[in-house]
Design a protein around this motif. Sequence first.
Motif, PDB file in Angstrom:
ATOM      1  N   LEU A  71       0.847  -1.505  -0.221  1.00  0.00           N
ATOM      2  CA  LEU A  71       0.239   0.371  -0.408  1.00  0.00           C
ATOM      3  C   LEU A  71       0.923   1.090   0.205  1.00  0.00           C
ATOM      4  CD1 LEU A  71      -3.284   1.580   0.097  1.00  0.00           C
ATOM      5  CD2 LEU A  71      -2.671   0.913   2.602  1.00  0.00           C
ATOM      6  N   SER A  72       2.082   0.977   0.551  1.00  0.00           N
ATOM      7  CA  SER A  72       2.167   2.468   1.181  1.00  0.00           C
ATOM      8  C   SER A  72       3.164   3.093  -0.184  1.00  0.00           C
ATOM      9  CB  SER A  72       3.727   2.359   1.910  1.00  0.00           C
ATOM     10  OG  SER A  72       4.504   0.982   2.291  1.00  0.00           O
ATOM     11  N   LYS A  73       3.924   1.385  -1.379  1.00  0.00           N
ATOM     12  CA  LYS A  73       4.274   1.749  -2.020  1.00  0.00           C
ATOM     13  C   LYS A  73       3.406   2.273  -3.035  1.00  0.00           C
ATOM     14  CE  LYS A  73       8.315  -1.388  -2.431  1.00  0.00           C
ATOM     15  NZ  LYS A  73       9.689  -2.365  -2.684  1.00  0.00           N
ATOM     16  N   ALA A  74       1.845   1.922  -3.419  1.00  0.00           N
ATOM     17  CA  ALA A  74       1.666   2.641  -3.970  1.00  0.00           C
ATOM     18  C   ALA A  74       1.028   3.589  -3.650  1.00  0.00           C
ATOM     19  CB  ALA A  74       0.303   1.691  -4.595  1.00  0.00           C
ATOM     20  N   LEU A  75       0.736   4.596  -2.873  1.00  0.00           N
ATOM     21  CA  LEU A  75       0.324   5.687  -1.987  1.00  0.00           C
ATOM     22  C   LEU A  75       1.286   7.083  -2.761  1.00  0.00           C
ATOM     23  CD1 LEU A  75      -1.549   5.251   1.348  1.00  0.00           C
ATOM     24  CD2 LEU A  75      -2.190   5.236  -0.990  1.00  0.00           C
ATOM     25  N   ASP A  76       2.770   6.116  -2.631  1.00  0.00           N
ATOM     26  CA  ASP A  76       3.808   7.202  -3.207  1.00  0.00           C
ATOM     27  C   ASP A  76       3.337   7.632  -4.073  1.00  0.00           C
ATOM     28  OD1 ASP A  76       5.328   6.423  -0.688  1.00  0.00           O
ATOM     29  OD2 ASP A  76       6.648   5.363  -1.859  1.00  0.00           O
ATOM     30  N   GLN A  77       3.022   7.389  -5.525  1.00  0.00           N
ATOM     31  CA  GLN A  77       2.302   7.331  -7.379  1.00  0.00           C
ATOM     32  C   GLN A  77       0.753   8.385  -6.537  1.00  0.00           C
ATOM     33  OE1 GLN A  77       3.762   5.070 -10.271  1.00  0.00           O
ATOM     34  NE2 GLN A  77       4.516   3.498  -9.101  1.00  0.00           N
ATOM     35  N   LEU A  78       0.096   7.290  -5.849  1.00  0.00           N
ATOM     36  CA  LEU A  78      -1.505   8.159  -6.087  1.00  0.00           C
ATOM     37  C   LEU A  78      -1.699   9.498  -5.817  1.00  0.00           C
ATOM     38  CD1 LEU A  78      -3.101   4.957  -5.214  1.00  0.00           C
ATOM     39  CD2 LEU A  78      -3.050   6.230  -7.978  1.00  0.00           C
ATOM     40  N   SER A  79      -0.883   9.561  -4.198  1.00  0.00           N
ATOM     41  CA  SER A  79      -0.647  11.213  -3.712  1.00  0.00           C
ATOM     42  C   SER A  79      -2.152  11.154  -3.260  1.00  0.00           C
ATOM     43  CB  SER A  79       0.315  12.061  -4.516  1.00  0.00           C
ATOM     44  OG  SER A  79       0.040  13.271  -4.680  1.00  0.00           O
ATOM     45  N   GLU A  80      -2.732  12.598  -4.105  1.00  0.00           N
ATOM     46  CA  GLU A  80      -4.248  12.852  -3.466  1.00  0.00           C
ATOM     47  C   GLU A  80      -5.828  12.414  -4.169  1.00  0.00           C
ATOM     48  OE1 GLU A  80      -2.316  15.444  -6.801  1.00  0.00           O
ATOM     49  OE2 GLU A  80      -1.108  15.469  -4.855  1.00  0.00           O
TER      50      GLU A  80
END
Length: 189
Positions: free
Chosen positions: A117-126
Amino acid sequence: MTNHSEDTSMAKRLINMIVIATTSLWALTGCDNGAETSNQTTEPAAATAAPSASTAATNTIDWSLVASGETPADRASYQYPFALDSQNVRDYADYFKVDNATAQHNLTISMASNEALSKALDQLSETYVSHEVIDSKDMKLVIHTTPDVAASSYDYVLSDDFAKGLVLPIEIKPDGKKGDVTAHGEMAE
């Protein structure tokens, strides 16, 4: 010596701790609006659905930046951190109505899912809206985003020692769906 009600209580506390930890991560990620945002252009990778011309997605997750580089483990011979007949596995199996082998696998993956999840969130941001772990025979992490993200999916291989080599399917759903979590760990705004 413990009795069955104490074992059940301990399993419920473990599940509650998982929910609280996940909810805390949601709160922390949701509050980090001032964090750096990625302005890089990424190549589409592993997209499973093409957006229509009227709702063309402008953001596509680059799964190569998420990849752990680990080789998938053989699930049949995997040495899980929980015994197949342990109370935690039996409680999980009862709660989610799955067999013990699936419960053992899912319990291990769910406890390590924050890595992916944290790796995906690095790109998804806002563009991130919410996420959920689907606890069923076919466990997966579903990340809900704003409609300007391309729908896609990816099989993430966990690299943390706790679940090293196990595969967590991830699905990006640009449906804007907010989380439904109202468990013990819900954070007040």
